[in-house]
Design a protein around this motif. Structure first.
Motif, PDB file in Angstrom:
ATOM      1  N   GLY A  67       0.775  -1.229   0.000  1.00 46.24           N
ATOM      2  CA  GLY A  67       0.000   0.000   0.000  1.00 46.24           C
ATOM      3  C   GLY A  67       0.807   1.279   0.000  1.00 46.24           C
ATOM      4  N   HIS A  68       2.140   1.177  -0.178  1.00 46.72           N
ATOM      5  CA  HIS A  68       2.973   2.376  -0.199  1.00 46.72           C
ATOM      6  C   HIS A  68       2.843   3.094  -1.539  1.00 46.72           C
ATOM      7  CE1 HIS A  68       4.671   1.184   3.595  1.00 46.72           C
ATOM      8  NE2 HIS A  68       5.146   0.054   3.088  1.00 46.72           N
ATOM      9  N   GLU A  69       3.088   4.401  -1.526  1.00 50.33           N
ATOM     10  CA  GLU A  69       3.074   5.211  -2.740  1.00 50.33           C
ATOM     11  C   GLU A  69       4.512   5.360  -3.231  1.00 50.33           C
ATOM     12  OE1 GLU A  69       1.355   9.557  -4.278  1.00 50.33           O
ATOM     13  OE2 GLU A  69       1.123   8.921  -2.175  1.00 50.33           O
ATOM     14  N   ILE A  70       4.788   4.901  -4.447  1.00 56.13           N
ATOM     15  CA  ILE A  70       6.159   4.815  -4.953  1.00 56.13           C
ATOM     16  C   ILE A  70       6.405   5.854  -6.044  1.00 56.13           C
ATOM     17  CG2 ILE A  70       7.923   3.273  -5.891  1.00 56.13           C
ATOM     18  CD1 ILE A  70       6.698   2.418  -3.166  1.00 56.13           C
ATOM     19  N   PHE A  71       7.544   6.539  -5.925  1.00 53.20           N
ATOM     20  CA  PHE A  71       7.987   7.494  -6.935  1.00 53.20           C
ATOM     21  C   PHE A  71       9.313   6.990  -7.502  1.00 53.20           C
ATOM     22  CE2 PHE A  71       5.316   9.658  -3.948  1.00 53.20           C
ATOM     23  CZ  PHE A  71       4.547  10.543  -4.710  1.00 53.20           C
ATOM     24  N   ILE A  72       9.300   6.524  -8.739  1.00 54.99           N
ATOM     25  CA  ILE A  72      10.517   6.003  -9.364  1.00 54.99           C
ATOM     26  C   ILE A  72      11.204   7.113 -10.146  1.00 54.99           C
ATOM     27  CG2 ILE A  72      11.418   4.424 -11.118  1.00 54.99           C
ATOM     28  CD1 ILE A  72       9.419   2.384 -10.258  1.00 54.99           C
ATOM     29  N   LEU A  73      12.455   7.390  -9.794  1.00 52.32           N
ATOM     30  CA  LEU A  73      13.233   8.395 -10.494  1.00 52.32           C
ATOM     31  C   LEU A  73      13.881   7.750 -11.720  1.00 52.32           C
ATOM     32  CD1 LEU A  73      12.934   9.481  -7.531  1.00 52.32           C
ATOM     33  CD2 LEU A  73      14.978  10.812  -7.965  1.00 52.32           C
ATOM     34  N   THR A  74      13.703   8.361 -12.877  1.00 54.38           N
ATOM     35  CA  THR A  74      14.162   7.757 -14.124  1.00 54.38           C
ATOM     36  C   THR A  74      14.572   8.822 -15.123  1.00 54.38           C
ATOM     37  OG1 THR A  74      13.500   6.335 -15.988  1.00 54.38           O
ATOM     38  CG2 THR A  74      11.780   7.662 -14.961  1.00 54.38           C
ATOM     39  N   ARG A  75      15.471   8.469 -16.030  1.00 54.16           N
ATOM     40  CA  ARG A  75      15.849   9.367 -17.130  1.00 54.16           C
ATOM     41  C   ARG A  75      14.914   9.187 -18.322  1.00 54.16           C
ATOM     42  NH1 ARG A  75      22.201  10.327 -17.339  1.00 54.16           N
ATOM     43  NH2 ARG A  75      22.832   9.538 -15.312  1.00 54.16           N
ATOM     44  N   ARG A  76      14.137   8.117 -18.319  1.00 58.49           N
ATOM     45  CA  ARG A  76      13.291   7.801 -19.462  1.00 58.49           C
ATOM     46  C   ARG A  76      12.055   8.697 -19.500  1.00 58.49           C
ATOM     47  NH1 ARG A  76      12.325   1.527 -18.735  1.00 58.49           N
ATOM     48  NH2 ARG A  76      11.038   1.835 -20.588  1.00 58.49           N
ATOM     49  N   ASN A  77      11.625   9.004 -20.708  1.00 65.47           N
ATOM     50  CA  ASN A  77      10.435   9.839 -20.907  1.00 65.47           C
ATOM     51  C   ASN A  77       9.204   8.970 -21.184  1.00 65.47           C
ATOM     52  OD1 ASN A  77      11.742  12.444 -20.765  1.00 65.47           O
ATOM     53  ND2 ASN A  77      12.672  11.950 -22.750  1.00 65.47           N
ATOM     54  N   HIS A  78       8.047   9.562 -20.987  1.00 64.08           N
ATOM     55  CA  HIS A  78       6.774   8.991 -21.435  1.00 64.08           C
ATOM     56  C   HIS A  78       6.399   7.672 -20.742  1.00 64.08           C
ATOM     57  CE1 HIS A  78       7.294  12.062 -24.400  1.00 64.08           C
ATOM     58  NE2 HIS A  78       8.281  11.426 -25.011  1.00 64.08           N
ATOM     59  N   LEU A  79       6.898   7.458 -19.529  1.00 64.06           N
ATOM     60  CA  LEU A  79       6.420   6.316 -18.760  1.00 64.06           C
ATOM     61  C   LEU A  79       5.118   6.707 -18.074  1.00 64.06           C
ATOM     62  CD1 LEU A  79       9.788   5.103 -17.183  1.00 64.06           C
ATOM     63  CD2 LEU A  79       8.502   3.998 -19.015  1.00 64.06           C
ATOM     64  N   LYS A  80       4.148   5.817 -18.139  1.00 63.65           N
ATOM     65  CA  LYS A  80       2.807   6.154 -17.642  1.00 63.65           C
ATOM     66  C   LYS A  80       2.674   5.826 -16.160  1.00 63.65           C
ATOM     67  CE  LYS A  80       0.334   5.653 -22.032  1.00 63.65           C
ATOM     68  NZ  LYS A  80      -0.788   4.984 -22.738  1.00 63.65           N
ATOM     69  N   ASN A  81       2.146   6.789 -15.419  1.00 65.18           N
ATOM     70  CA  ASN A  81       1.862   6.573 -14.005  1.00 65.18           C
ATOM     71  C   ASN A  81       0.666   5.634 -13.854  1.00 65.18           C
ATOM     72  OD1 ASN A  81       3.872   8.432 -13.519  1.00 65.18           O
ATOM     73  ND2 ASN A  81       2.464  10.133 -13.139  1.00 65.18           N
ATOM     74  N   SER A  82       0.599   4.991 -12.716  1.00 63.41           N
ATOM     75  CA  SER A  82      -0.542   4.130 -12.405  1.00 63.41           C
ATOM     76  C   SER A  82      -0.850   4.276 -10.922  1.00 63.41           C
ATOM     77  CB  SER A  82      -0.220   2.670 -12.754  1.00 63.41           C
ATOM     78  OG  SER A  82       0.935   2.222 -12.070  1.00 63.41           O
ATOM     79  N   ALA A  83      -1.802   3.517 -10.453  1.00 57.00           N
ATOM     80  CA  ALA A  83      -2.190   3.614  -9.044  1.00 57.00           C
ATOM     81  C   ALA A  83      -0.984   3.343  -8.150  1.00 57.00           C
ATOM     82  CB  ALA A  83      -3.300   2.605  -8.746  1.00 57.00           C
ATOM     83  N   ASN A  84      -0.700   4.277  -7.248  1.00 56.11           N
ATOM     84  CA  ASN A  84       0.396   4.178  -6.278  1.00 56.11           C
ATOM     85  C   ASN A  84       1.786   4.162  -6.903  1.00 56.11           C
ATOM     86  OD1 ASN A  84      -1.669   3.958  -4.416  1.00 56.11           O
ATOM     87  ND2 ASN A  84      -0.584   2.484  -3.153  1.00 56.11           N
ATOM     88  N   LEU A  85       1.900   4.458  -8.199  1.00 59.23           N
ATOM     89  CA  LEU A  85       3.205   4.451  -8.860  1.00 59.23           C
ATOM     90  C   LEU A  85       3.331   5.653  -9.789  1.00 59.23           C
ATOM     91  CD1 LEU A  85       5.909   3.101  -9.544  1.00 59.23           C
ATOM     92  CD2 LEU A  85       4.714   1.744 -11.278  1.00 59.23           C
ATOM     93  N   SER A  86       4.342   6.503  -9.516  1.00 58.10           N
ATOM     94  CA  SER A  86       4.594   7.685 -10.344  1.00 58.10           C
ATOM     95  C   SER A  86       6.046   7.680 -10.795  1.00 58.10           C
ATOM     96  CB  SER A  86       4.310   8.968  -9.551  1.00 58.10           C
ATOM     97  OG  SER A  86       2.976   8.998  -9.093  1.00 58.10           O
ATOM     98  N   TYR A  87       6.269   8.156 -12.018  1.00 53.91           N
ATOM     99  CA  TYR A  87       7.627   8.272 -12.556  1.00 53.91           C
ATOM    100  C   TYR A  87       8.044   9.739 -12.537  1.00 53.91           C
ATOM    101  CZ  TYR A  87       7.108   3.457 -14.091  1.00 53.91           C
ATOM    102  OH  TYR A  87       6.920   2.101 -14.112  1.00 53.91           O
ATOM    103  N   VAL A  88       9.256   9.984 -12.045  1.00 54.30           N
ATOM    104  CA  VAL A  88       9.765  11.343 -11.882  1.00 54.30           C
ATOM    105  C   VAL A  88      11.077  11.460 -12.650  1.00 54.30           C
ATOM    106  CG1 VAL A  88      10.582  13.057 -10.218  1.00 54.30           C
ATOM    107  CG2 VAL A  88       8.701  11.512  -9.588  1.00 54.30           C
ATOM    108  N   GLN A  89      11.182  12.476 -13.500  1.00 56.47           N
ATOM    109  CA  GLN A  89      12.411  12.684 -14.267  1.00 56.47           C
ATOM    110  C   GLN A  89      13.554  13.141 -13.358  1.00 56.47           C
ATOM    111  OE1 GLN A  89      12.988  12.584 -17.931  1.00 56.47           O
ATOM    112  NE2 GLN A  89      11.326  11.151 -17.554  1.00 56.47           N
TER     113      GLN A  89
END
Length: 300
Positions: free
Chosen positions: A24-46
């Motif tokens: 149930g944790h909210e995850i923020f993945i740091l990435t160099r890649r563009n255009h990755l789609k967020n989903s429930a409890n998962l966000s991509y951060v440049q």
């Protein structure tokens, strides 16, 4: 919790993300890649791209997990490659610290990847987190610099855990598929002298151990992520052959591996006996503390 994660699309990162979301944790993945789609409890951060300011999206995170770094076993260790292995780790960790410094509310914990290579190699010594000596080879020097950078987070009053990973065992990634391939081809046997130590850990215990560290507020500093029962390379090969129902008979001599792999051969020809004293003393219970049950689970 809100958890920021670098290296989230890698070997350990993917498995860890899946488990953290399950909790149930909210995850923020740091990435160099563009255009990755967020989903429930998962966000991509440049991050680490020109103009990226990840701190603007990470206010309020509770935990920062840094697994970023060039793989150490994906190519021969040329001077250029060794530079990339080191600089990728230092650059990522410096950026993690910069981000934390910019946040109004600092995360309470930084979990930083590391490696048992810190200790150097030995046939007769046993290493725990209290072992003061360290190795002098390339990998040991890399880990020392990497950890030193991570521990600077303490200056921001952030608890720091450096996970000194042993050989992580999984069916599809890491070192095990390469080790298992000769056995599957009926050509497996002792690598090098066979006396070198293999300090291994099942991927499930890596994930469970990281979650344990998040919840164990008095666990900090270097933490060995290895099974309590390391084995010799000979025993590792014999057990692997038994689990795969394949013979253990064709040796791989050390001089041949050195010729093929160069300096990188120390990953398989040298080793260290490392025990997880910090995890066990804090009450962590390994799901797989012996090699045969671990391999049976992986190859079931």
């Amino acid at each position: 919790m809100k958890i920021a994660l670098t290296g989230g699309t890698g070997f350990v990162g993917k498995a860890l993300t899946k488990e953290l979301i399950k909790y149930g944790h909210e995850i923020f993945i740091l990435t160099r890649r563009n255009h990755l789609k967020n989903s429930a409890n998962l966000s991509y951060v440049q991050w680490l791209n020109d103009g990226s300011l990840p701190e603007k999206e990470l206010e309020g995170i509770d935990v920062f997990i840094n697994l970023a770094g060039e793989s150490i076993n994906s190519g021969r260790w040329t001077e250029e490659r060794k530079k990339k292995i080191l600089t990728s780790r230092i650059t990522a960790t410096k950026e993690v610290l910069r981000i934390c410094g910019q946040l109004r509310k600092k995360p309470s914990l930084l979990i930083n990847a590391s490696a048992v290579g810190y200790y150097g190699t030995s046939l007769n010594k046993t290493f725990t987190e209290s072992s003061m000596e360290h190795g002098k080879d390339f990998l040991a020097a890399t880990v020392q610099q990497w950890e030193a950078e991570a521990f600077k987070a303490r200056e921001l009053n952030i608890r720091v855990v450096c996970c000194r990973f042993g050989i992580i065992l999984d069916k599809t990634d890491g070192a095990l598929p390469r080790i298992a391939l000769p056995y599957k081809l009926f050509a497996g046997g002792t690598v090098g002298s066979g006396n070198q130590w293999v300090s291994w850990i099942h991927l499930k215990d890596v994930i469970n151990g990281i979650i344990f560290a998040i919840n164990q507020a008095d666990l900090e500093g270097p933490v060995n992520f290895t099974s309590p029962n390391p084995v010799s390379m000979r025993e590792f090969g014999q057990t692997l052959g038994e689990v795969l129902h394949r013979p253990h008979w064709i040796p791989a001599p050390g001089f041949a591996l050195k010729a093929v792999l160069g300096e990188m051969s120390l990953l398989v020809l040298e080793g260290q006996k490392v025990l997880p004293a910090a995890l066990t003393s804090h009450g962590y219970s390994f799901q797989y503390d012996h090699l045969k049950p671990a391999l049976l689970d992986i190859f079931k």
